[in-house]
Each structure stands twice: as C-alpha cells, then as structure tokens.
Write a protein that holds these residues in place. Sequence first.
Motif, PDB file in Angstrom:
ATOM      1  N   VAL A 138      12.419  20.591  17.583  1.00  0.00           N
ATOM      2  CA  VAL A 138      11.829  21.381  18.504  1.00  0.00           C
ATOM      3  C   VAL A 138      11.814  22.938  18.053  1.00  0.00           C
ATOM      4  CG1 VAL A 138      11.838  22.227  20.806  1.00  0.00           C
ATOM      5  CG2 VAL A 138      12.357  19.551  20.493  1.00  0.00           C
ATOM      6  N   GLU A 139      10.915  23.709  18.079  1.00  0.00           N
ATOM      7  CA  GLU A 139      11.055  25.062  17.611  1.00  0.00           C
ATOM      8  C   GLU A 139      10.618  25.906  18.926  1.00  0.00           C
ATOM      9  OE1 GLU A 139      10.432  25.231  12.848  1.00  0.00           O
ATOM     10  OE2 GLU A 139       8.581  25.687  14.150  1.00  0.00           O
ATOM     11  N   GLN A 140       9.750  25.511  19.794  1.00  0.00           N
ATOM     12  CA  GLN A 140       9.284  26.105  20.568  1.00  0.00           C
ATOM     13  C   GLN A 140       8.940  25.105  22.260  1.00  0.00           C
ATOM     14  OE1 GLN A 140       6.081  29.026  19.999  1.00  0.00           O
ATOM     15  NE2 GLN A 140       5.603  27.648  18.161  1.00  0.00           N
ATOM     16  N   LEU A 141       9.209  25.993  23.219  1.00  0.00           N
ATOM     17  CA  LEU A 141       9.230  25.116  24.495  1.00  0.00           C
ATOM     18  C   LEU A 141       8.029  25.856  25.283  1.00  0.00           C
ATOM     19  CD1 LEU A 141      12.937  24.821  25.654  1.00  0.00           C
ATOM     20  CD2 LEU A 141      11.564  23.150  24.457  1.00  0.00           C
ATOM     21  N   GLY A 142       7.306  24.972  25.817  1.00  0.00           N
ATOM     22  CA  GLY A 142       6.150  25.531  26.695  1.00  0.00           C
ATOM     23  C   GLY A 142       6.813  25.604  28.208  1.00  0.00           C
ATOM     24  N   ALA A 148       0.308  27.392  13.173  1.00  0.00           N
ATOM     25  CA  ALA A 148       1.160  26.424  13.834  1.00  0.00           C
ATOM     26  C   ALA A 148       0.771  26.218  15.360  1.00  0.00           C
ATOM     27  CB  ALA A 148       2.781  26.798  13.857  1.00  0.00           C
ATOM     28  N   PRO A 149       0.407  25.045  15.969  1.00  0.00           N
ATOM     29  CA  PRO A 149       0.045  25.175  17.410  1.00  0.00           C
ATOM     30  C   PRO A 149       1.008  25.667  18.224  1.00  0.00           C
ATOM     31  CG  PRO A 149      -0.127  23.084  16.112  1.00  0.00           C
ATOM     32  CD  PRO A 149       0.608  23.879  15.352  1.00  0.00           C
ATOM     33  N   VAL A 150       0.645  26.276  19.140  1.00  0.00           N
ATOM     34  CA  VAL A 150       1.424  26.855  20.177  1.00  0.00           C
ATOM     35  C   VAL A 150       1.636  26.139  21.513  1.00  0.00           C
ATOM     36  CG1 VAL A 150       1.924  29.135  21.548  1.00  0.00           C
ATOM     37  CG2 VAL A 150       0.881  29.259  19.552  1.00  0.00           C
ATOM     38  N   PRO A 151       2.584  25.718  22.137  1.00  0.00           N
ATOM     39  CA  PRO A 151       2.761  24.809  23.015  1.00  0.00           C
ATOM     40  C   PRO A 151       2.526  25.421  24.409  1.00  0.00           C
ATOM     41  CG  PRO A 151       5.021  25.570  22.477  1.00  0.00           C
ATOM     42  CD  PRO A 151       4.252  26.112  21.420  1.00  0.00           C
ATOM     43  N   GLY A 152       1.655  24.846  25.380  1.00  0.00           N
ATOM     44  CA  GLY A 152       1.190  25.261  26.510  1.00  0.00           C
ATOM     45  C   GLY A 152       2.366  24.641  27.516  1.00  0.00           C
ATOM     46  N   PRO A 153       1.918  24.606  28.879  1.00  0.00           N
ATOM     47  CA  PRO A 153       2.973  24.199  29.960  1.00  0.00           C
ATOM     48  C   PRO A 153       2.945  22.819  29.582  1.00  0.00           C
ATOM     49  CG  PRO A 153       1.134  25.528  30.865  1.00  0.00           C
ATOM     50  CD  PRO A 153       0.999  25.428  29.367  1.00  0.00           C
ATOM     51  N   GLY A 154       4.338  22.224  29.639  1.00  0.00           N
ATOM     52  CA  GLY A 154       4.710  20.932  29.639  1.00  0.00           C
ATOM     53  C   GLY A 154       5.024  20.365  28.130  1.00  0.00           C
ATOM     54  N   GLY A 175      -2.405  16.284  16.138  1.00  0.00           N
ATOM     55  CA  GLY A 175      -2.095  15.694  14.762  1.00  0.00           C
ATOM     56  C   GLY A 175      -0.844  15.571  14.445  1.00  0.00           C
ATOM     57  N   ALA A 176      -0.449  14.471  13.750  1.00  0.00           N
ATOM     58  CA  ALA A 176       0.961  14.078  13.288  1.00  0.00           C
ATOM     59  C   ALA A 176       1.057  14.489  11.523  1.00  0.00           C
ATOM     60  CB  ALA A 176       1.398  12.836  13.367  1.00  0.00           C
ATOM     61  N   TYR A 177      -0.100  14.397  10.899  1.00  0.00           N
ATOM     62  CA  TYR A 177      -0.054  14.501   9.500  1.00  0.00           C
ATOM     63  C   TYR A 177      -0.148  16.224   9.184  1.00  0.00           C
ATOM     64  CZ  TYR A 177      -1.858   9.680   8.990  1.00  0.00           C
ATOM     65  OH  TYR A 177      -2.231   8.416   9.350  1.00  0.00           O
ATOM     66  N   ALA A 178       1.077  16.644   9.533  1.00  0.00           N
ATOM     67  CA  ALA A 178       1.256  18.337   9.472  1.00  0.00           C
ATOM     68  C   ALA A 178       2.415  18.988   9.596  1.00  0.00           C
ATOM     69  CB  ALA A 178       0.307  18.772  10.864  1.00  0.00           C
ATOM     70  N   GLU A 179       2.476  20.085   9.318  1.00  0.00           N
ATOM     71  CA  GLU A 179       3.962  20.428   9.146  1.00  0.00           C
ATOM     72  C   GLU A 179       4.435  21.064  10.495  1.00  0.00           C
ATOM     73  OE1 GLU A 179       4.118  22.725   4.751  1.00  0.00           O
ATOM     74  OE2 GLU A 179       3.203  23.799   6.278  1.00  0.00           O
ATOM     75  N   HIS A 180       3.436  21.177  11.536  1.00  0.00           N
ATOM     76  CA  HIS A 180       3.712  21.678  12.977  1.00  0.00           C
ATOM     77  C   HIS A 180       2.740  20.914  13.665  1.00  0.00           C
ATOM     78  CE1 HIS A 180       5.315  24.929  10.619  1.00  0.00           C
ATOM     79  NE2 HIS A 180       6.334  24.845  11.361  1.00  0.00           N
ATOM     80  N   LEU A 183       5.888  20.441  23.802  1.00  0.00           N
ATOM     81  CA  LEU A 183       6.983  20.969  22.722  1.00  0.00           C
ATOM     82  C   LEU A 183       6.236  21.141  21.703  1.00  0.00           C
ATOM     83  CD1 LEU A 183       9.499  18.035  23.169  1.00  0.00           C
ATOM     84  CD2 LEU A 183       9.548  20.083  24.377  1.00  0.00           C
ATOM     85  N   GLY A 184       6.788  22.352  21.003  1.00  0.00           N
ATOM     86  CA  GLY A 184       6.071  22.602  19.643  1.00  0.00           C
ATOM     87  C   GLY A 184       7.234  22.173  18.588  1.00  0.00           C
ATOM     88  N   ILE A 185       6.915  21.269  17.633  1.00  0.00           N
ATOM     89  CA  ILE A 185       7.754  20.863  16.762  1.00  0.00           C
ATOM     90  C   ILE A 185       7.506  21.097  15.438  1.00  0.00           C
ATOM     91  CG2 ILE A 185       8.477  19.034  18.411  1.00  0.00           C
ATOM     92  CD1 ILE A 185       7.265  16.987  16.357  1.00  0.00           C
ATOM     93  N   ALA A 186       8.570  21.190  14.403  1.00  0.00           N
ATOM     94  CA  ALA A 186       8.298  21.247  13.014  1.00  0.00           C
ATOM     95  C   ALA A 186       8.453  19.608  12.894  1.00  0.00           C
ATOM     96  CB  ALA A 186       9.496  21.968  12.225  1.00  0.00           C
TER      97      ALA A 186
END
Length: 302
Positions: free
Chosen positions: A70-74, A23-29, A93-98, A31-34
Amino acid sequence: MSKAFGFRDYGGPEHQGFLDRPAPVPGPGRLGIAVRAAGVNPVDWKIRRGLLGRNRELPAVLGQEAAGVVEQLGEGVEGFAVGDEVFGIALAGAYAEHTLLAADTAAHKPPGVPFTRVAALPVAAATADDALRQLALAPGQTLLVLGIAGGVGSAAAQIARSRGLRVVGTASDANRAFVESLGALQVRYGEGVAERIRSAVPEGVAGLLDLIGGPDLRAAAEVLADRGKLVSTVDPDGAAGLGGAFVRRSTTGSTLTALAGLVESGALDPQVTAVYPLEHTAEALALVEAGHARGKLVIEVG
C-alpha cells in the motif's frame, strides 16, 4: 510514469503491449498499491478479445489478481495503512507497476507467504471456493472437476480435499502425476469421458464442477444423479440447460484472508508453476491463451 501491459483495441495478441500511464490515484474506499505480483488467468485474454463485452475505455490494462504494498489510502479507508502488504482484485489492471484495490475486498498478506503465492488467490482459488460452497457437498462425497489441471481446478481439488471430499478430475494423461499430487484421481478428457468416469467411480459422483464447458460438460453430466449439483465457471448456458447453474461470485476480504490462511498452513498450494518478469508478460499470457499452462502462472513486478 508507471509501466503497464494492456491492449489498445479488441482482438488478438497483436493489439497488446506495454503502456505508460500515471500511477492510479485511489478514490474513496480504494487502496493505491505498488504491485509486486500479478496472477494470469484465462479471463484476461478473453477480455482482450472482447468476449466479455467491448465497453472498456481503451487502452486498458490487463490482469485481475494483484498483490503488493500500500502506497496511498483513499478517503474513508479503515483497517489498512501505508506500507501494508496486501492482495485482491485489481480495479485498474494487475499487469502493472501500480494499481488500485477495493479496501472491502482486499486482504492482508500473511508475513511468511510470498507475494507470488497470494497473487494466485483472488480469482482462481476464490472462484474455486465460491463454486464449492455453492455445491455444498458433504464430507465423504465425490466431486468431479472437469479441467482439474488449471489454476481453478488445482485449487478446487485441494480445498475440496481439506473439507473431506473425494476428488476425481478430467485432464490429459500427461497431467496424471500432477493431478495425483493434488490428491485426486485423474480421468482422461475427450470422447468417451462419461464411460471412463463411470469406470473410475462406479458409485457415481455427488457434484460436478465444470471448468471447460462444451461437449465434455454434456457428456460428464450423464454420470451426475442430481443435476442441481452442477456448477460451471465457463458455460452458463450449458450448465443451465443441463439443470445446473453458473458460479455465483461472492469473494470478500474475509474470503481471501481465509484462503491465505490455508496457504500459510500448507493446506493449499496455489500451484504456481512458473513466474515471469513483467517484461515477459506476453509470453505468460500466450501460454494461458493456448491452454498449455499447468497450474498457475504469475507475473513478478519489480
């Protein structure tokens, strides 16, 4: 691992398929979303075919429009919290679980609007909104939309109508009822389109929004008195050669919030005509790539 649908090399559908990635990890600014829903757009297959450049790190996940939780905040993110329901342009990418969204171009989903409807807004409806603001037509004037039956065209028709414009759009005769349901007048595209437009709108059109380019654009431009009122989303060279311009994208979080408000009020129907599970992403993308999709197709995740 997080499931995603993308491509391993540039070219046709034979290069696409499912990928496993962290799952991609959000950097500064960021949002990490499911992801709960993702919009399907022609730009997606154009990216896979390398028509928009070949400088992406491969394999790459497809999809531009995403809605989810939203699952994670950068670092430095303000105005959002874990658990918020949001939507925007996907950065991973949007065709994804995260995936990731940029906080400054993301928006909160209205509570009563499904994820599948707001997922149709960040590219299609926002592009239509940008183009209409660029055309800057006055209430009562007539807008011609080339290729009105697709996602951008159907959104443009409704937004234009909400601003007091009369709308005429080119589409196949099979889409006549659909175009009329948008409050627009349908004109059959193809050879002789200029003559049919003149017959349908003898007083002429004040602005032209082109969504298909090519011969129909050149023919339809003949009915436009002011070529400066021509905006294309697909054919920058063709538009410039006719005295018009390519669409200037300027979508912000406030833009998406306003569009979601139109959906919530009933003034804008994103025209989601089919929803596919993530497992059937290839089928949805194939319909859009073949030009056989009416309205908007959306992928539902989870």
